[in-house]
Design a protein around this motif. Structure first.
Motif, short mmCIF file in Angstrom:
data_model
loop_
_atom_site.label_atom_id
_atom_site.label_comp_id
_atom_site.label_asym_id
_atom_site.label_seq_id
_atom_site.Cartn_x
_atom_site.Cartn_y
_atom_site.Cartn_z
N ILE A 259 0.81 -1.22 0.00
CA ILE A 259 0.00 0.00 0.00
C ILE A 259 0.85 1.28 0.00
O ILE A 259 0.53 2.27 -0.67
N THR A 375 -6.24 6.17 4.13
CA THR A 375 -6.07 4.70 4.06
C THR A 375 -6.81 4.02 5.19
O THR A 375 -7.31 4.69 6.11
N SER A 412 -6.13 0.22 -3.84
CA SER A 412 -5.83 -0.59 -2.66
C SER A 412 -4.70 -1.57 -2.94
O SER A 412 -4.32 -1.79 -4.09
N SER A 450 -0.67 -4.31 -5.82
CA SER A 450 -1.51 -3.15 -5.54
C SER A 450 -1.79 -2.37 -6.80
O SER A 450 -1.04 -2.46 -7.78
#
Ligand code: 4AD
Ligand code: MG
Length: 484
Positions: A259, A375, A412, A450
């Motif tokens: 991430i 996040t 994500s 990701s």
């Protein structure tokens, strides 16, 4: 004078305006923006926001010959390029021969040289590319498209074409447009009375895609770094200034990125695009900046923006994006003045509530005054494919929020653990048989990865400072809107 025996090569106005070899013979073709004193034709050919002036020699021409020249007509002029003595222009053309390629009846041509409202221009979307505002936006769209491909190409990403017609609902929001060849009046039915899609074109229910991500992930699990750039479709019945039913999305997907790297990629991507626009589309940005300043003139001082368009872009370029968790964002919102004074249309809920656009805007415009990456959202309000965090309730999601717009990017880290993913699809009610191929990447050689999606038209809103998403796409598709 109406016979065009043009021997000189066609030049773009953009090139001529920066030319220094005067007295050369040139030919320009374009659309008349103004026609003054039966003598000065102001022409634009779309190559730049700037026009060129062509001056007719009245000794050689009579009014009869210039009859077809009027605003909106298409003309070809041939003559000598000279330095201009007029204010605000460097060069002009002394006309030798000219031809009206296509007349535009002044009684009927809807675009006159005055300010038209954006609402009116939306009704004549077939002609609005001929205005300064829309030609600037269209040139910027092109520039941003090119810069997007260049950004990824420079970094070793491969562009992958994902399907437009699909049998899966990536975002699981059920806002899809059906694709079918069945007779709507008399579809084949199953015994229980429901439509028998086995008899449809693809032998199953299919829709227009809402995102290329699931297919993009398959490619990333082979090529490492990929991106898609394609049209996406959402049948959300939301008549807002930020939603379209058909929009373009850029979706990078990177094997081995977690991430944090995903956030870094999104931030450097945004900054690259801003820098590219500032370096390559200065004239168009200056025009759009001035347009906004003019629009704000009538507003009271305290409602005017602190920064103009270019200052805003430069500010975002030169400052780090703020990075916070959803949990912190909710706390900030709870403690905020508009929440305490009941000024939000949607009250800030308890942990787990889905932030509305007004909340996102508060965070970026009032609280942090810069782009924010949020996040760690609650799993329940995000998509099934997101990486489940160890706390058992949040996922490794990220939304990039920018001033004036709110969410511009959603992405994500992906759940790469098969067991956890199988659990998630159960919770989200997704039949395993529909995405067995997606699950296979977790069965065979799974890896952390990701990605994110940048809404191209949201990017265009941000870069151009325009207020309505229908004005940054040539032919918008929205509820009850599919003309042109
Ligand atoms: O946040 P979203 O729904 O994310 C996805 O579709 C993921 N599959 C992306 C990924 O991880 N590969 O949409 C991504 C972006 C939003 O942040 C927004 O900018 C834009 O797409 N977007 C829209 N733009 C215009 N009109 C709409 N109706 C939009 N819906 C989303
Ligand atoms: Mg989103």
């Amino acid at each position: 004078m109406n016979t065009s025996k043009n021997t000189s090569k066609l030049s773009s106005i953009k090139n001529l305006l920066s030319a220094s070899d005067f007295n050369q013979e040139v030919t320009v073709k374009g659309w008349v923006r103004f026609f003054r004193s039966n003598r000065f034709i102001i022409i634009n050919d779309g190559s730049t926001i700037h026009n060129i002036q062509a001056v007719i020699d009245l000794d050689k021409t009579n009014t009869e010959q210039t009859k077809g020249i009027s605003v909106g007509a298409c003309v070809a002029v041939n003559g000598k390029l000279v330095q201009s003595t007029g204010a605000g222009q460097t060069v002009e053309i002394l006309v030798d021969t000219f031809e009206v390629l296509g007349e535009a009846d002044p009684e009927k041509y809807p675009l006159q040289p005055k300010k038209h409202s954006l609402e009116f221009l939306r009704e004549i979307a077939h002609l609005r590319p001929r205005t300064n505002t829309f030609s600037a936006i269209l040139r910027l769209r092109h520039s941003m498209t090119f810069a997007i491909h260049q950004f990824f190409n420079e970094r070793g990403f491969f562009n992958v074409h994902t399907p437009i017609i699909t049998g899966s609902d990536c975002e699981g929001a059920g806002e899809m447009f059906r694709v079918t060849t069945l007779d709507p009046k008399n579809p084949p039915l199953k015994e229980d009375g429901s439509v028998d899609f086995k008899q449809d074109f693809f032998g199953k229910e299919t829709n227009l895609t809402v995102s290329g991500q699931l297919n993009g992930e398959l490619a990333a699990m082979a090529l490492g770094k990929i991106y898609t750039f394609g049209p996406t479709f959402r049948a959300e019945n939301s008549n807002t200034s930020r939603h379209l039913a058909e929009f373009w999305m850029i979706e990078p997907e990177v094997a081995f990125n977690e991430i944090k790297e995903n956030m870094d990629l999104a931030e450097s991507f945004m900054k690259y695009l801003i820098q590219y626009a500032l370096d390559n589309n200065r004239d168009d940005l200056e025009f759009l900046k001035q347009r906004l300043l003019d629009e704000e003139k009538d507003k009271p001082k305290e409602q005017r923006s602190e920064m103009d368009l270019i200052q805003k872009l430069e500010f975002v370029l030169h400052n780090d994006f703020e990075r916070i968790t959803y949990t912190d964002a909710v706390q900030i919102l709870k403690d905020s003045k508009p929440n305490k004074n009941g000024k939000f249309q949607f009250p800030v809920g308890e942990w787990g509530f889905d932030m509305q656009s007004e909340h996102e805007k508060y965070l970026v415009e009032k609280h942090f005054k810069k782009p924010v990456i949020v996040t760690g959202y609650p799993a329940a309000i995000k998509a099934f494919y997101m990486k489940q965090n160890d706390d058992g309730k949040t996922v490794a999601a990220m939304d990039v929020l920018v001033p004036g717009i709110g969410e511009i990017i959603g992405g994500s880290q992906r759940e790469d653990n098969l067991e956890k993913l199988l659990n998630a699809i159960k919770v989200f009610n997704i039949p395993e048989k529909d995405i067995w191929w997606y699950l296979d990447t977790r069965r065979f050689g799974s890896a952390p990865h990701s990605g994110f999606g940048l809404g191209f038209e949201r990017l265009m809103l941000f870069i151009t400072g325009m207020g309505n998403i229908r004005d940054v796409i040539p032919f918008p598709r929205a509820p009850k809107t599919a003309d042109f």
